[in-house]
Design a protein around this motif. Structure first.
Motif, PDB file in Angstrom:
ATOM      1  N   VAL A  35       0.842  -1.200   0.000  1.00 38.39           N
ATOM      2  CA  VAL A  35       0.000   0.000   0.000  1.00 38.39           C
ATOM      3  C   VAL A  35       0.876   1.250   0.000  1.00 38.39           C
ATOM      4  O   VAL A  35       0.590   2.218  -0.713  1.00 38.39           O
ATOM      5  N   ILE A  36       1.944   1.228   0.770  1.00 41.91           N
ATOM      6  CA  ILE A  36       2.856   2.375   0.820  1.00 41.91           C
ATOM      7  C   ILE A  36       3.529   2.577  -0.535  1.00 41.91           C
ATOM      8  O   ILE A  36       3.635   3.708  -1.017  1.00 41.91           O
ATOM      9  N   GLN A  37       3.967   1.495  -1.165  1.00 44.65           N
ATOM     10  CA  GLN A  37       4.566   1.605  -2.494  1.00 44.65           C
ATOM     11  C   GLN A  37       3.557   2.126  -3.511  1.00 44.65           C
ATOM     12  O   GLN A  37       3.892   2.948  -4.371  1.00 44.65           O
ATOM     13  N   LEU A  38       2.334   1.663  -3.430  1.00 41.28           N
ATOM     14  CA  LEU A  38       1.279   2.113  -4.329  1.00 41.28           C
ATOM     15  C   LEU A  38       1.023   3.611  -4.168  1.00 41.28           C
ATOM     16  O   LEU A  38       0.942   4.350  -5.156  1.00 41.28           O
ATOM     17  N   MET A  39       0.925   4.062  -2.940  1.00 41.85           N
ATOM     18  CA  MET A  39       0.686   5.480  -2.677  1.00 41.85           C
ATOM     19  C   MET A  39       1.879   6.330  -3.117  1.00 41.85           C
ATOM     20  O   MET A  39       1.705   7.428  -3.648  1.00 41.85           O
ATOM     21  N   PHE A  40       3.089   5.831  -2.892  1.00 44.12           N
ATOM     22  CA  PHE A  40       4.290   6.549  -3.319  1.00 44.12           C
ATOM     23  C   PHE A  40       4.297   6.725  -4.831  1.00 44.12           C
ATOM     24  O   PHE A  40       4.496   7.820  -5.343  1.00 44.12           O
ATOM     25  N   ARG A  41       4.070   5.636  -5.555  1.00 41.79           N
ATOM     26  CA  ARG A  41       4.086   5.706  -7.020  1.00 41.79           C
ATOM     27  C   ARG A  41       2.945   6.574  -7.546  1.00 41.79           C
ATOM     28  O   ARG A  41       3.130   7.320  -8.509  1.00 41.79           O
ATOM     29  N   LEU A  42       1.790   6.469  -6.961  1.00 37.37           N
ATOM     30  CA  LEU A  42       0.655   7.272  -7.398  1.00 37.37           C
ATOM     31  C   LEU A  42       0.911   8.760  -7.158  1.00 37.37           C
ATOM     32  O   LEU A  42       0.734   9.587  -8.064  1.00 37.37           O
ATOM     33  N   THR A  43       1.355   9.098  -5.960  1.00 39.46           N
ATOM     34  CA  THR A  43       1.598  10.499  -5.615  1.00 39.46           C
ATOM     35  C   THR A  43       2.696  11.107  -6.474  1.00 39.46           C
ATOM     36  O   THR A  43       2.516  12.162  -7.095  1.00 39.46           O
ATOM     37  N   PHE A  44       3.838  10.441  -6.524  1.00 40.02           N
ATOM     38  CA  PHE A  44       4.954  11.013  -7.255  1.00 40.02           C
ATOM     39  C   PHE A  44       4.782  10.881  -8.766  1.00 40.02           C
ATOM     40  O   PHE A  44       5.346  11.678  -9.514  1.00 40.02           O
ATOM     41  N   GLY A  45       4.008   9.930  -9.222  1.00 36.95           N
ATOM     42  CA  GLY A  45       3.687   9.851 -10.645  1.00 36.95           C
ATOM     43  C   GLY A  45       2.868  11.043 -11.087  1.00 36.95           C
ATOM     44  O   GLY A  45       3.147  11.670 -12.115  1.00 36.95           O
ATOM     45  N   ILE A  46       1.852  11.380 -10.318  1.00 42.06           N
ATOM     46  CA  ILE A  46       1.012  12.537 -10.634  1.00 42.06           C
ATOM     47  C   ILE A  46       1.816  13.837 -10.538  1.00 42.06           C
ATOM     48  O   ILE A  46       1.714  14.712 -11.396  1.00 42.06           O
ATOM     49  N   LEU A  47       2.650  13.947  -9.501  1.00 46.64           N
ATOM     50  CA  LEU A  47       3.480  15.146  -9.353  1.00 46.64           C
ATOM     51  C   LEU A  47       4.481  15.285 -10.500  1.00 46.64           C
ATOM     52  O   LEU A  47       4.688  16.389 -11.022  1.00 46.64           O
ATOM     53  N   ALA A  48       5.104  14.186 -10.895  1.00 47.20           N
ATOM     54  CA  ALA A  48       6.097  14.248 -11.967  1.00 47.20           C
ATOM     55  C   ALA A  48       5.452  14.666 -13.289  1.00 47.20           C
ATOM     56  O   ALA A  48       5.992  15.509 -14.008  1.00 47.20           O
ATOM     57  N   VAL A  49       4.296  14.102 -13.601  1.00 46.91           N
ATOM     58  CA  VAL A  49       3.599  14.488 -14.834  1.00 46.91           C
ATOM     59  C   VAL A  49       3.183  15.958 -14.753  1.00 46.91           C
ATOM     60  O   VAL A  49       3.348  16.713 -15.719  1.00 46.91           O
ATOM     61  N   GLY A  50       2.668  16.376 -13.632  1.00 50.67           N
ATOM     62  CA  GLY A  50       2.242  17.771 -13.465  1.00 50.67           C
ATOM     63  C   GLY A  50       3.396  18.753 -13.591  1.00 50.67           C
ATOM     64  O   GLY A  50       3.293  19.766 -14.290  1.00 50.67           O
ATOM     65  N   PHE A  51       4.518  18.452 -12.933  1.00 49.47           N
ATOM     66  CA  PHE A  51       5.678  19.342 -13.027  1.00 49.47           C
ATOM     67  C   PHE A  51       6.263  19.355 -14.439  1.00 49.47           C
ATOM     68  O   PHE A  51       6.682  20.399 -14.934  1.00 49.47           O
TER      69      PHE A  51
END
Length: 70
Positions: A4-20
Motif C-alpha cells: 500500500v505504501i509503495q502504491l501510494m508513493f508511485r501514485l503520488t509522485f507519478g502525478i506530481l512528476a507528470v504535473g511538473f
C-alpha cells in the motif's frame, strides 16, 4: 502494508512528476511564444525540452506500474 505504501508513493509522485513536467513545458512555451523578453534571442528546437519530458515519462511509468499492480 508495504504494498500500500509503495502504491501510494508511485501514485503520488507519478502525478506530481507528470504535473511538473507539463508545467515546465507550458512555462517554456509561454516564455517563447506569448511574452518574450527583449534580451531573449530564442533557442534551438531541442534546448527547451530539458527535464520536462523526462519527468512526464517517469511519471507515466510510475502510474502505469500502479495500474498494472492494481
Amino acid at each position: 502494508m508495504k504494498a500500500v505504501i509503495q502504491l501510494m508513493f508511485r501514485l503520488t509522485f507519478g502525478i506530481l512528476a507528470v504535473g511538473f513536467g507539463l508545467a515546465i513545458i507550458c512555462w517554456i512555451c509561454y516564455n517563447q511564444f506569448v511574452e518574450r523578453l527583449p534580451q531573449s534571442h530564442g533557442f534551438h528546437w531541442w534546448e527547451p525540452l530539458g527535464i520536462g519530458p523526462v519527468l512526464i515519462a517517469t511519471g507515466l511509468y510510475w502510474l502505469r506500474r500502479v495500474r498494472t499492480r492494481g
